[in-house]
Scaffold this active site. Structure first.
Site, short mmCIF file in Angstrom:
data_model
loop_
_atom_site.label_atom_id
_atom_site.label_comp_id
_atom_site.label_asym_id
_atom_site.label_seq_id
_atom_site.Cartn_x
_atom_site.Cartn_y
_atom_site.Cartn_z
NE ARG A 142 -42.76 20.22 25.57
CZ ARG A 142 -41.51 19.93 25.95
NH1 ARG A 142 -41.32 19.10 26.96
NH2 ARG A 142 -40.48 20.46 25.32
CG ASP A 166 -42.33 22.27 22.79
OD1 ASP A 166 -43.39 21.78 23.21
OD2 ASP A 166 -41.29 22.30 23.47
#
Length: 209
Positions: free
Chosen positions: A139, A137
């Site tokens: 983000r 991930d």
């Protein structure tokens, strides 16, 4: 403390939807020189419904998913989670959707489509991202916290299954007084996707039988 040196609201307009009448706000988060990936700014759209200041509002931090949100893909539960949040917010009479441009867990649209191709050949979502040279991930959730600060929202009830979103808001000084499940009914096409989120990414979901 946010990494953003300046968060600027650049638009505020009405947005009638089939759930109700929202305000749609545009924000830019300007990053300092030398930031990772040489990003000069990050953008987000914020939907506001009702009075968000009388009590801690319902909030959903949602990452852009073109395939799910626009094309109704059933490879993931993204659109279903967005619709759940819109419905909950309008039923309760107040709330905020923070919609970030972080396609494919932050890897971008074209890389996400390449990850889809790898998944078609047997890899899961985490393995596909990693084979492409990304983290599971990519983000971060600093901009939502900075926007909530700018909107003078000190505490929220967060609609999420992702504990990282809770941690990010609290690190920005936003108190998460309640986590509300964003779990939706599973489809056979994304059962494995949900399993990977539970087992490899720590998302807080149950197996629905």
């Amino acid at each position: 403390m946010s990494a953003f040196i300046k968060v600027v609201q650049i638009a505020d307009a009405s947005l009638p939807t089939r759930w109700g009448d929202f305000r749609i706000l545009g924000f830019e988060g300007h990053l300092p020189p030398g930031s990772p990936d040489n990003k000069l700014l990050e953008e987000a759209v914020v939907l506001v419904y009702g009075d968000i200041h009388t009590a801690p509002p319902l909030v959903r931090v949602h990452s852009q998913c073109l395939t799910g949100d626009v094309f109704h893909s059933l490879r993931c539960d993204c659109r279903l989670q967005l619709e759940l949040a819109l419905q909950r917010i309008t039923e309760e009479g107040a709330g905020i959707i923070l919609y970030e441009q972080q396609e494919g867990r932050g890897i971008g649209l074209m890389a996400k489509l390449r990850a889809y191709e790898l998944q078609d050949h047997g890899l899961d979502t985490v393995e596909a991202n990693e084979q492409l040279g990304f983290k599971a991930d990519q983000r971060d959730f600093e901009l939502p916290g900075a926007i909530l600060q700018q909107l003078h929202i000190p505490a929220v009830r967060l609609i999420t299954n992702n504990p990282e979103k809770v941690h990010a808001l609290e690190a920005a000084g936003i108190k998460v007084i309640e986590r509300i499940s964003a779990q939706v009914e599973s489809e056979s096409t994304f059962e494995k996707y949900l399993q990977v989120k539970r087992e490899k990414m720590g998302h807080l979901t149950d197996v629905l039988g």
